[in-house]
Design a protein around this motif. Structure first.
Motif, short mmCIF file in Angstrom:
data_model
loop_
_atom_site.label_atom_id
_atom_site.label_comp_id
_atom_site.label_asym_id
_atom_site.label_seq_id
_atom_site.Cartn_x
_atom_site.Cartn_y
_atom_site.Cartn_z
N GLY A 57 0.82 -1.22 0.00
CA GLY A 57 0.00 0.00 0.00
C GLY A 57 0.85 1.25 0.00
N LEU A 58 1.94 1.23 0.76
CA LEU A 58 2.86 2.38 0.80
C LEU A 58 3.48 2.63 -0.56
N LEU A 59 3.91 1.58 -1.24
CA LEU A 59 4.53 1.73 -2.55
C LEU A 59 3.52 2.24 -3.59
N ILE A 60 2.29 1.74 -3.52
CA ILE A 60 1.26 2.20 -4.45
C ILE A 60 0.95 3.67 -4.23
N SER A 61 0.83 4.07 -2.97
CA SER A 61 0.55 5.48 -2.66
C SER A 61 1.68 6.38 -3.13
N SER A 62 2.92 5.96 -2.89
CA SER A 62 4.08 6.76 -3.31
C SER A 62 4.14 6.87 -4.82
N ALA A 63 3.91 5.78 -5.53
CA ALA A 63 3.95 5.80 -6.99
C ALA A 63 2.84 6.67 -7.56
N LYS A 64 1.65 6.60 -6.97
CA LYS A 64 0.54 7.44 -7.44
C LYS A 64 0.84 8.91 -7.22
N ASN A 65 1.43 9.26 -6.10
CA ASN A 65 1.80 10.65 -5.83
C ASN A 65 2.83 11.14 -6.84
N SER A 66 3.81 10.29 -7.16
CA SER A 66 4.82 10.66 -8.14
C SER A 66 4.19 10.89 -9.51
N PHE A 67 3.28 10.02 -9.90
CA PHE A 67 2.60 10.15 -11.19
C PHE A 67 1.75 11.42 -11.24
N ASP A 68 1.00 11.68 -10.17
CA ASP A 68 0.15 12.87 -10.14
C ASP A 68 0.97 14.15 -10.12
N THR A 69 2.14 14.11 -9.47
CA THR A 69 3.00 15.30 -9.43
C THR A 69 3.48 15.68 -10.82
N VAL A 70 3.93 14.69 -11.58
CA VAL A 70 4.40 14.96 -12.94
C VAL A 70 3.24 15.41 -13.83
N ILE A 223 2.78 -4.80 -8.65
CA ILE A 223 4.17 -4.32 -8.60
C ILE A 223 4.57 -3.71 -9.94
N PHE A 224 4.08 -4.28 -11.04
CA PHE A 224 4.35 -3.71 -12.36
C PHE A 224 3.80 -2.29 -12.47
N LEU A 225 2.59 -2.07 -11.98
CA LEU A 225 1.99 -0.73 -12.02
C LEU A 225 2.76 0.24 -11.14
N ILE A 226 3.26 -0.24 -10.00
CA ILE A 226 4.08 0.61 -9.12
C ILE A 226 5.33 1.08 -9.85
N LEU A 227 6.01 0.14 -10.51
CA LEU A 227 7.23 0.50 -11.24
C LEU A 227 6.94 1.45 -12.38
N GLU A 228 5.81 1.24 -13.07
CA GLU A 228 5.46 2.10 -14.19
C GLU A 228 5.11 3.51 -13.73
N MET A 229 4.33 3.64 -12.68
CA MET A 229 3.93 4.97 -12.22
C MET A 229 5.09 5.74 -11.59
N ASN A 230 6.10 5.01 -11.14
CA ASN A 230 7.28 5.68 -10.59
C ASN A 230 8.17 6.25 -11.69
N THR A 231 7.93 5.85 -12.92
CA THR A 231 8.64 6.42 -14.07
C THR A 231 7.59 6.95 -15.06
N PRO A 232 6.97 8.07 -14.73
CA PRO A 232 5.79 8.52 -15.49
C PRO A 232 6.08 9.03 -16.89
#
Length: 253
Positions: A57-70, A223-232
């Protein structure tokens, strides 16, 4: 493709752990699988599953925040680009060359981002990119205003230039948005333990195997979606650049 390979590797590890659990059940003596033993295994697995759920859950939240920021940055930069172009247009016809230069800089930035190539993205914060931004700002500073109105517009344009050219810094966000490897390895280890324990809980059959397969697939997709959203700016899940295209279409008008 790198993220897809990682996700497939994780799926293989987790699903093979579940199959190993099913196989191990057939080898263990019955005393190892009595109610008391299964109870302890379930308690331990529940504890690990809780920790894994929290980390996931922490990784998903962090990745979503990164994606939304960009994504928000793209929209903000598009609005700033249009505003700078209008300020230059209000200054007078002597800014036509600067406006054409601004359009070329923005078009090059969009091309680098849409390429999805790491080497192209790195050019957004290369010395050449910085020099082109500095050249644009220098051309604005070299304008010779004739009245107070033009002086105000020139000062405003100079102030806005740094913010507008920050579109190239999206490449830095791309590089910074990485998932901690140690955290990812720990999560995969926990998932392997959990699915291996699942295999011990029930005799092997087709329904159990399919269920474990779908469970391993679901976790690897997450996990794939987490990695993808962390590189938007790279991969299959990318930030839409429609605001930048719309800004580019109105520049120079």
């Amino acid at each position: 493709m790198q993220h897809l390979s990682v996700a497939l590797s994780i799926f293989a590890c987790v699903f093979c752990s579940a199959l190993f659990g099913l196989y191990l059940r057939t080898l263990l003596p019955s005393r190892h699988l009595d109610d008391d033993s299964i109870g302890v295994i379930k308690l331990t697995t529940g504890l690990i599953a809780t920790m894994a759920a929290l980390v996931l859950g922490l990784l998903i939240s962090s990745a979503k925040n990164s994606f939304d920021t960009v994504s928000a940055q793209v929209t903000h930069e598009a609005a700033n680009i249009i505003l700078l172009d209008r300020v230059l247009a209000q200054y007078g016809p002597e800014t036509q060359e600067i406006r054409r230069l601004l359009k070329r800089v923005v078009a090059a930035g969009i091309q680098h981002i849409e390429s999805g190539d790491g080497s192209q993205l790195s050019r957004l914060h290369s010395p050449e990119a910085f020099k082109s931004g500095e050249y644009l700002q220098r051309k604005i500073e070299e304008l010779a205003p004739h009245d107070d109105s033009q002086r105000r517009l020139q000062a405003r344009a100079i102030e806005m230039t740094d913010n507008v050219l920050a579109v190239r810094e999206l490449g830095l966000l791309q590089a910074a948005g990485s998932t901690p490897i140690a955290l990812l390895v720990t999560l995969v280890l926990w998932l392997c333990i959990i699915f291996g324990a699942f295999g011990l809980f029930t005799p092997p059959n087709a329904t159990v195997t399919i269920t474990l397969f779908l469970g391993a697939l679901s976790t690897s997709v997450a996990i794939f979606l987490i990695l993808e959203m962390n590189t938007p700016l790279d991969g299959l899940v990318t930030v839409p650049l429609l605001p930048m295209h719309e800004a580019l279409s109105v520049l120079g008008q």
